[in-house]
Design an enzyme around this catalytic site. Sequence first.
Site, PDB file in Angstrom:
ATOM      1  N   CYS A   1      18.900 109.576   8.924  1.00 12.17           N
ATOM      2  CA  CYS A   1      18.265 110.807   9.268  1.00 12.17           C
ATOM      3  C   CYS A   1      18.982 111.314  10.572  1.00 12.17           C
ATOM      4  O   CYS A   1      19.190 112.521  10.753  1.00 12.17           O
ATOM      5  CB  CYS A   1      17.009 110.620   9.437  1.00 12.17           C
ATOM      6  SG  CYS A   1      16.250 109.357  10.669  1.00 12.17           S
TER       7      CYS A   1
ATOM      8  N   GLU B   1       8.150 113.535   9.807  1.00  8.25           N
ATOM      9  CA  GLU B   1       9.519 112.808  10.434  1.00  8.25           C
ATOM     10  C   GLU B   1      10.346 113.162   9.326  1.00  8.25           C
ATOM     11  O   GLU B   1      10.585 112.650   8.521  1.00  8.25           O
ATOM     12  CB  GLU B   1       9.391 111.276  10.513  1.00  8.25           C
ATOM     13  CG  GLU B   1       8.364 110.792  11.645  1.00  8.25           C
ATOM     14  CD  GLU B   1       8.802 111.100  13.122  1.00  8.25           C
ATOM     15  OE1 GLU B   1      10.080 111.310  13.152  1.00  8.25           O
ATOM     16  OE2 GLU B   1       7.861 111.124  13.865  1.00  8.25           O
TER      17      GLU B   1
END
Length: 481
Positions: free
Chosen positions: A258, A224
Amino acid sequence: MVRIDLKEKNVGEAIDLGGILAKQKAAFNARPNPPWSERKANLQKLGKAIKDHSKEFQKAISEDFGNRAYEETTIAELLIIQGGISHALKHTKHWMRTRRAPTAMQYKPASNHIVPQPLGVIGIISPWNYPLQLAIMPLIGALGAGNRAMIKPSEYTPRLSDLLKRVLGTIFTEEEVYVATGGVKVAQAFSALPFDHLLFTGSTSVGRIVASAAAKNLTPCTLELGGKSPTIIDESANMALAVPRIANGKLLNAGQTCVAPDYVLMPEKNIDAFSDAIIKQAETFYPKVAGNKDYTSIIADSHYARLQTLLEDAENKGARIRVAGDDDKQQLAKERRVPLTVVTNTSPDMKIMQEEIFGPLLPVVASETLEDSMSYIQSKERPLALYWFGEDKAKKAKVLNETISGGVSINDCAWHVIQEDIPFGGVGPSGMGAYHGEHGFKSFSHMKGVYQQSRFSQGKALFPPYGPKTHKMLNLMKKIV
Ligand code: NAD
């Protein structure tokens, strides 16, 4: 044996990570497929422990950052975790079931099934930006799928990491869930362990290192990662809705997200009006940034300096910089706070247009048509998220069909990430694999294919020695397949 003697900050004792993994694997082998009742109890006690210690988590995270509003931690960590646990409690029993799969005509009357099976021990490496959520969400998937887990949280949030270790230590034994605190040396040793699956959340550069460490053990990875997530504002967008949503997406956690909108693409003629509006919006959200308990500080001096360098570089190369509010610069620096800063007149040679920003700086790039915006995005690394604001259905369809990103939110930022019913993950440099909800369950399970042969199998017609009977059978099969 992976044993580390640690003189590193935040770790006071030598830890034998390999020994802990071996104990977890032995415990797993003794009980390789825990029933739903056990998994449910694990998820319930995890949810309760997080709830019972929520104030402490809020405090630890705020202290680690320098400041982060307790409300922001509730919105972006605690509620998401409770949502993930409720969803898992509601659906995991169903996900665990053996599923019938179709069987092609030529193999009948045999039958096919898929049997989900826990993998064993899952390694979880998490970053500092949402330090609780990004450690616990993978854990929910791992436990729901019947695994054991070892977690390595970030060294940038030592208070949270210690608290996480303490809290999980009160509800799980070392053989069930173990938290390894410490710095990069611990992280390196951790990623070299032969886990049954490793989920890493962090930067693309460290993701590459972790993937190579895992490859040595052939440990499958979910990565991720990060990157530059674009926002396209179409001419058909409702700006009164778009501006506050983009401002909120960018300023939550001071842009240290993010999936924060990294930069905006829009026609040049609209840039000034958009810049005015988003600066005004930021000033409405945070009338003062210095001393404002609602506004998050930048995690560390090194990251504060990195953001200043991005701005200086852009300014030196001809960018126009507009800062929201009129806070005292020295006070802002003392508190490591950066107000929303809109950067226009950008050029591709600026570092701010090349590196993930991970802070409240917002470049706005002139792009006259949808085709221009799409070819700009396609010329870059595939992003983790993409945002499109507009009402034009044909353009929306074109963006969805012809751009590749980990995920998309239409007419808002980041909300797709917290939907438990769709996969969350990146693509290429922004990640591989996915989790959340059933997608996490599958990532942390072995979906075993099982073929059940019938007493009346046609297979014997294919046994050697080959002859006319074989040829007859083969001719028949050729007609069916
Ligand atoms: P990072 O890559 O620096 O660190 C993440 C973790 O990796 C930490 O626990 C760290 O201890 C560990 N680590 C550091 N060096 C290592 C090494 N050599 N070997 C093994 N492990 C190592 O990331 P960060 O600064 O903590 O987080 C910010 C980055 O994470 C941004 O790029 C952001 O986009 C990304 N991110 C991605 C997601 C997502 O879900 N895709 C979520 C949050 C953050």
